[in-house]
Enzyme design. Structure first.
Site, PDB file in Angstrom:
ATOM      1  CG  HIS A  34      -2.158  -1.127   1.037  1.00 18.60           C
ATOM      2  ND1 HIS A  34      -3.284  -0.590   0.459  1.00 18.60           N
ATOM      3  CD2 HIS A  34      -2.204  -2.166   1.318  1.00 18.60           C
ATOM      4  CE1 HIS A  34      -4.051  -1.807   0.456  1.00 18.60           C
ATOM      5  NE2 HIS A  34      -3.515  -2.569   1.151  1.00 18.60           N
ATOM      6  CG  ASP A 175      -0.889  -5.024  -8.612  1.00 19.55           C
ATOM      7  OD1 ASP A 175      -0.301  -4.957  -7.793  1.00 19.55           O
ATOM      8  OD2 ASP A 175      -2.087  -5.069  -7.967  1.00 19.55           O
TER       9      ASP A 175
END
Ligand code: GLA
Length: 388
Positions: A34, A175
């Site tokens: 995060h 990602d």
């Protein structure tokens, strides 16, 4: 997998024409949880499992998508003139979203396609099965239309904007970037503030990377994910009244301690502390890896999990049980949750000789505490999205 997919493609959509096949991996983030939407660093690598796709261009504007993973959905049909997020279209939204994103950026997609996918990344596990699908579509479109001006990192940005603006998940760049740029036996040290990156070799002589899948799907994670992002944005807005920073990752821990009183909401103080400390840990972890200090790398993984548990509050009983059971095992150098959290997986650095006993002991403790079994995968860093 590829031959079987091509055979089934021809059976379902008919043979003839040029059918191309592609592979797009999943990814695991070793540390830097995060931090990719607060300008921080991340350290992911691709997996050797992922999504296989077989595709053929059509002469009309129809889109026909079939996933072997959700064969009960049958062929999901759409067309280039009606690209709208539709919950019942499931996996096809990620594919349509990418096409939509290309057109928003001014690239003309004139013909539809028939496409079959089959993946072996568990979905909802924090291993990026969705970015894997998005990146395969990015590469298909780049090659089908000869968009030679688009680099792999441009494609990652297109995939991210599909996820953000079409699917409504305000995820960061990690990602798709990892899946686009990955290199075998390496992890990528990426600075998400400017997309500068460096490959770090992961030749683990005496250790293995083990992913433990809690088998708890992260259903609530999408709304919580966007909530965490808002909390970080609020903390940053408060800090900008006092400082000239443009992202939380510009702060060191000392600087954060000096200015944190400017953040009004105590919850946002915790979220920001995670963003700042995790970024620092990620930088230190890569330094430790370069110095072949895997013990230090492992400690930082453990600290990362604690911060994600205490300050960021994205773990939950399943991931905490897996991490704690791993920490109790003498063969473990480090263990932490990976991905968005609220279920999904942990990533563990384990001594070679202890792999079987790790799986046995952590698996037994998890089953006893949670009531159902976890799955374990010993993984090696794979390469990025490609035609195969
Ligand atoms: C998800 C998001 C990523 C990243 C991770 C948490 O995987 O898609 O952008 O924020 O969560 O590190």
């Amino acid at each position: 997998m590829k031959e079987q997919l091509l055979k089934e493609f021809a059976e379902l959509f008919g043979d003839g024409g040029e059918i191309l096949s592609y592979f797009s991996p999943g990814r695991v983030n070793l540390i830097g949880g995060h931090t990719d939407y607060t300008g921080g660093h991340v350290f992911p690598c691709a997996l050797t499992i992922g999504t296989y796709a077989a595709v053929r261009e059509r002469h009309d504007r129809k889109l026909r998508f079939y996933s072997k993973n959700v064969s009960n959905m049958g062929i999901v049909e759409s067309d280039l003139d009606h690209l709208v997020f539709t919950p019942s279209s499931g996996f096809a939204n990620y594919l349509c979203g990418v096409i939509w994103s290309f057109t928003k950026k001014g690239y003309t997609i004139s013909h539809g396609m028939d496409l079959m996918v089959a993946g072996n990344v568990p979905s909802g596990a924090g291993l990026s099965s969705s970015a894997s699908l998005e990146m395969v579509m990015c590469l298909i479109l780049k090659e089908m239309y000869h968009f030679s001006d688009l680099s792999l990192s441009d494609l990652a940005l297109i995939a991210q904007s599909a996820e953000n603006s079409y699917c409504g998940i305000h995820c960061g760049i990690m990602d798709p970037f990892a899946i686009a740029m990955a290199k075998q036996d390496h992890a990528i040290f990426l600075d998400t503030s400017n997309l500068s990156y460096e490959y770090a070799p992961l030749h683990l002589a005496n250790e293995k990377l083990i992913i433990a899948h809690s088998n708890k799907k992260r259903h609530i994670s999408d709304s919580k994910y966007n909530e965490r992002r808002r909390e970080c944005d609020m903390a940053l807005a408060n800090l900008q009244k006092l400082t000239t920073i443009s992202s939380l990752a510009e702060l060191t821990m000392d600087a954060f301690e000096m200015v944190k009183s400017a953040i009004q909401n105590p919850i946002c103080v915790k979220r920001a502390r995670h963003a700042v400390s995790e970024n620092q840990r990620t930088i230190q972890a890569v330094e430790a890896l370069k110095a072949h200090n895997l013990v230090r790398f492992g400690q930082l993984m453990n600290e990362s999990h604690l911060s994600l548990r205490e300050d960021y509050e994205v773990t939950g009983p399943e991931l905490d049980t897996l991490a704690e059971a791993a920490w109790e095992h003498p063969g473990v150098l480090g263990a932490r949750m990976t991905g968005a959290g609220f279920g999904g997986c942990t990533v563990n650095l384990v001594k070679n000789t202890e792999v079987d006993s790790f799986i046995e002991q952590v698996g037994a403790k998890y089953k006893k505490a949670i009531g159902y079994a976890a799955d374990f995968y010993v993984v090696t860093p794979g390469s990025g999205v490609c035609r195969c």
